[in-house]
Design a protein around this motif. Structure first.
Motif, PDB file in Angstrom:
ATOM      1  N   GLU A 178      -0.774 -32.100  31.063  1.00 27.97           N
ATOM      2  CA  GLU A 178      -1.963 -32.361  30.247  1.00 27.97           C
ATOM      3  C   GLU A 178      -1.746 -32.029  28.770  1.00 27.97           C
ATOM      4  N   ARG A 179      -0.586 -31.420  28.435  1.00 26.85           N
ATOM      5  CA  ARG A 179      -0.291 -31.067  27.044  1.00 26.85           C
ATOM      6  C   ARG A 179       0.864 -31.902  26.465  1.00 26.85           C
ATOM      7  N   GLU A 180       1.326 -32.872  27.220  1.00 28.93           N
ATOM      8  CA  GLU A 180       2.487 -33.651  26.773  1.00 28.93           C
ATOM      9  C   GLU A 180       2.210 -34.440  25.497  1.00 28.93           C
ATOM     10  N   GLN A 181       1.013 -35.009  25.376  1.00 25.23           N
ATOM     11  CA  GLN A 181       0.696 -35.779  24.170  1.00 25.23           C
ATOM     12  C   GLN A 181       0.683 -34.881  22.937  1.00 25.23           C
ATOM     13  N   ALA A 182       0.107 -33.704  23.061  1.00 26.82           N
ATOM     14  CA  ALA A 182       0.084 -32.765  21.937  1.00 26.82           C
ATOM     15  C   ALA A 182       1.505 -32.304  21.607  1.00 26.82           C
ATOM     16  N   PHE A 183       2.299 -32.046  22.638  1.00 23.32           N
ATOM     17  CA  PHE A 183       3.693 -31.645  22.432  1.00 23.32           C
ATOM     18  C   PHE A 183       4.457 -32.737  21.685  1.00 23.32           C
ATOM     19  N   VAL A 186       6.381 -32.716  17.985  1.00 23.38           N
ATOM     20  CA  VAL A 186       7.784 -33.123  17.845  1.00 23.38           C
ATOM     21  C   VAL A 186       7.927 -34.205  16.786  1.00 23.38           C
ATOM     22  N   LEU A 187       7.053 -35.191  16.836  1.00 22.55           N
ATOM     23  CA  LEU A 187       7.114 -36.294  15.877  1.00 22.55           C
ATOM     24  C   LEU A 187       6.884 -35.795  14.454  1.00 22.55           C
ATOM     25  N   LYS A 188       5.960 -34.884  14.281  1.00 16.60           N
ATOM     26  CA  LYS A 188       5.673 -34.365  12.936  1.00 16.60           C
ATOM     27  C   LYS A 188       6.824 -33.519  12.413  1.00 16.60           C
ATOM     28  N   LEU A 189       7.478 -32.793  13.283  1.00 17.85           N
ATOM     29  CA  LEU A 189       8.672 -32.051  12.868  1.00 17.85           C
ATOM     30  C   LEU A 189       9.768 -33.010  12.411  1.00 17.85           C
ATOM     31  N   LEU A 197      -1.180 -26.068  21.364  1.00 20.91           N
ATOM     32  CA  LEU A 197      -0.912 -27.380  21.955  1.00 20.91           C
ATOM     33  C   LEU A 197      -2.206 -28.140  22.201  1.00 20.91           C
ATOM     34  N   ASN A 198      -2.734 -28.705  21.135  1.00 20.28           N
ATOM     35  CA  ASN A 198      -3.858 -29.628  21.197  1.00 20.28           C
ATOM     36  C   ASN A 198      -3.625 -30.727  20.187  1.00 20.28           C
ATOM     37  N   ARG A 199      -4.213 -31.880  20.418  1.00 18.55           N
ATOM     38  CA  ARG A 199      -4.036 -33.004  19.496  1.00 18.55           C
ATOM     39  C   ARG A 199      -4.933 -32.827  18.269  1.00 18.55           C
ATOM     40  N   LEU A 200      -4.455 -33.363  17.151  1.00 18.13           N
ATOM     41  CA  LEU A 200      -5.169 -33.198  15.887  1.00 18.13           C
ATOM     42  C   LEU A 200      -6.285 -34.211  15.756  1.00 18.13           C
ATOM     43  N   ASN A 201      -7.471 -33.712  15.451  1.00 13.59           N
ATOM     44  CA  ASN A 201      -8.613 -34.548  15.108  1.00 13.59           C
ATOM     45  C   ASN A 201      -8.684 -34.609  13.587  1.00 13.59           C
ATOM     46  N   ASN A 202      -8.590 -35.802  13.020  1.00 10.77           N
ATOM     47  CA  ASN A 202      -8.516 -35.944  11.559  1.00 10.77           C
ATOM     48  C   ASN A 202      -9.733 -35.379  10.839  1.00 10.77           C
ATOM     49  N   LYS A 203     -10.818 -35.130  11.556  1.00 17.16           N
ATOM     50  CA  LYS A 203     -12.010 -34.580  10.927  1.00 17.16           C
ATOM     51  C   LYS A 203     -11.944 -33.059  10.809  1.00 17.16           C
ATOM     52  N   LYS A 204     -10.930 -32.456  11.432  1.00 13.49           N
ATOM     53  CA  LYS A 204     -10.815 -30.998  11.440  1.00 13.49           C
ATOM     54  C   LYS A 204      -9.554 -30.546  10.718  1.00 13.49           C
ATOM     55  N   THR A 205      -9.605 -29.330  10.139  1.00 13.25           N
ATOM     56  CA  THR A 205      -8.446 -28.760   9.459  1.00 13.25           C
ATOM     57  C   THR A 205      -7.419 -28.262  10.461  1.00 13.25           C
ATOM     58  N   TYR A 256      14.045 -25.643  16.860  1.00 13.98           N
ATOM     59  CA  TYR A 256      14.513 -25.382  18.216  1.00 13.98           C
ATOM     60  C   TYR A 256      13.310 -24.974  19.060  1.00 13.98           C
ATOM     61  N   LEU A 257      12.873 -25.878  19.946  1.00 18.50           N
ATOM     62  CA  LEU A 257      11.675 -25.636  20.739  1.00 18.50           C
ATOM     63  C   LEU A 257      12.063 -24.842  21.978  1.00 18.50           C
ATOM     64  N   LEU A 258      11.474 -23.669  22.126  1.00 24.20           N
ATOM     65  CA  LEU A 258      11.947 -22.698  23.106  1.00 24.20           C
ATOM     66  C   LEU A 258      11.212 -22.772  24.435  1.00 24.20           C
ATOM     67  N   GLN A 259       9.903 -22.534  24.401  1.00 24.81           N
ATOM     68  CA  GLN A 259       9.144 -22.493  25.641  1.00 24.81           C
ATOM     69  C   GLN A 259       7.660 -22.606  25.341  1.00 24.81           C
ATOM     70  N   ILE A 260       6.905 -22.950  26.374  1.00 24.13           N
ATOM     71  CA  ILE A 260       5.443 -23.028  26.295  1.00 24.13           C
ATOM     72  C   ILE A 260       4.878 -21.989  27.254  1.00 24.13           C
ATOM     73  N   TYR A 261       3.954 -21.168  26.753  1.00 24.81           N
ATOM     74  CA  TYR A 261       3.369 -20.111  27.564  1.00 24.81           C
ATOM     75  C   TYR A 261       1.849 -20.206  27.552  1.00 24.81           C
ATOM     76  N   ASN A 262       1.258 -19.666  28.604  1.00 22.13           N
ATOM     77  CA  ASN A 262      -0.190 -19.580  28.682  1.00 22.13           C
ATOM     78  C   ASN A 262      -0.693 -18.556  27.663  1.00 22.13           C
TER      79      ASN A 262
END
Length: 317
Positions: A74-79, A83-86, A120-128, A147-153
């Motif tokens: 459920e976080r793949e799109q945000a991930f 990545v794309l922005k980096l 890990l959430n997608r950017l809403n252009n209306k928010k900073t 270097y992307l290491l890991q994703i944690y809760n």
């Protein structure tokens, strides 16, 4: 500082110069350009350098992903968005902690291990900023790579010492050991007492820089430069002091070079030798000033042992 004197050709001149004050102005302008309000009084140089340390420059980077990284579906799109922005060199600020809005706030994970975290959430252009997330992505950032290491809760009940997990350093060691080689302490078999995630958190809170041991014989100093007892970044303080010393040296060099400068100014047929000098920019190889009364650039090319005077529009010609 104002200096009045006369050169042998009977030219009266004065110099109004204060590079320390100009450095503070440079820092103020840098803060404003990044969206921060400078301090109304006092030193803005530390605040500016602290923001540069905690922020991520907007330049394209190569992105590497560890073999351990596990992204919830459920976080793949945000991930992928991060990545794309980096890769494209876009701003990552919207995914960072809101503490980035405060220029003097501290980030001990960056100061200690040079590791950044992103929500890990997608950017809403209306928010900073993106909405705060249940999951955080951790990354080791260099000038040209991420270097992307890991994703944690992000739940403290699940990960009580999320920002001091030695596992993050171990992941770097497992995937890109060359990144850690210059930080490794040779000749020590093991620490007398093992350092845990909890220990790291307590040391940081107390302003004590500690080693980190990933495996027996694998002991490292701070990859982020470390911090001092008041929990301020050692890198930032060191750079701050270096800049202060450098502009002082450059000011003295300007004053000692005044006869050469006036000889160059004569080519512009000026009548006003009451020089008001402002430092515009500087680095290891040059420093550039603007003389306000005659609107001329004075450039010191240190490696070439040259001084150049020109019109502002000619500077980069």
């Amino acid at each position: 500082m104002i200096i009045n004197s006369q050169i042998p050709e009977k030219i009266n001149y004065s110099i109004e110069i204060n590079f320390a004050e100009d450095l503070n102005t440079i820092a103020c302008d840098g803060l404003k350009n990044m969206g921060y309000s400078p301090n109304k009084s006092g030193d803005n140089v530390y605040s500016y350098l602290n923001i540069l340390k905690r922020n991520i420059s907007t330049i394209p980077r190569k992105v590497y992903i560890s073999k351990e990284l596990n992204c919830p579906k459920e976080r793949e799109q945000a991930f992928n968005e991060i990545v794309l922005k980096l890769m494209r060199g876009f701003s990552l600020t919207p995914y960072m902690s809101r503490k980035i809005e405060k220029k003097d706030s501290k980030d001990m994970l960056i100061y200690d291990w040079n590791i950044y975290h992103f929500h890990l959430n997608r950017l809403n252009n209306k928010k900073t900023f993106v909405d705060r997330s249940d999951y955080l992505l951790f990354a080791y950032i260099t000038n040209n790579s991420a270097y992307l290491l890991q994703i944690y809760n992000h739940n403290k009940n699940i990960e009580p010492y999320l920002f001091s997990k030695i596992e993050l350093v171990r992941i770097i060691e497992n995937n890109w050991p060359e990144l850690l080689s210059k930080y490794q302490i040779e000749g020590i078999v093991s620490l007398a007492e093992p350092i845990s995630d909890e220990s790291v958190a307590k040391f940081r809170k107390a302003g004590i820089t500690s080693f980190v041991e990933t495996n027996p014989g694998k002991i490292y100093i701070s990859m982020g430069g470390g911090y001092i007892s008041n929990r301020m970044s050692y890198d930032v303080i060191n750079t701050h002091n270096n800049w202060r010393n450098k502009v002082n040296i450059y000011q003295q060099f300007f004053i000692k070079s005044i006869f050469n400068i006036i000889e160059l100014l004569k080519h512009f047929n000026i009548n006003n030798y009451n020089l008001v000098v402002k430092l515009l920019t500087f680095n290891e190889s040059e420093f550039i000033c603007l003389e306000l009364n005659n609107k001329l650039i004075i450039q010191f090319l240190l490696k070439e042992h040259k001084i150049r005077v020109c019109e502002p529009y000619e500077l980069y010609m």
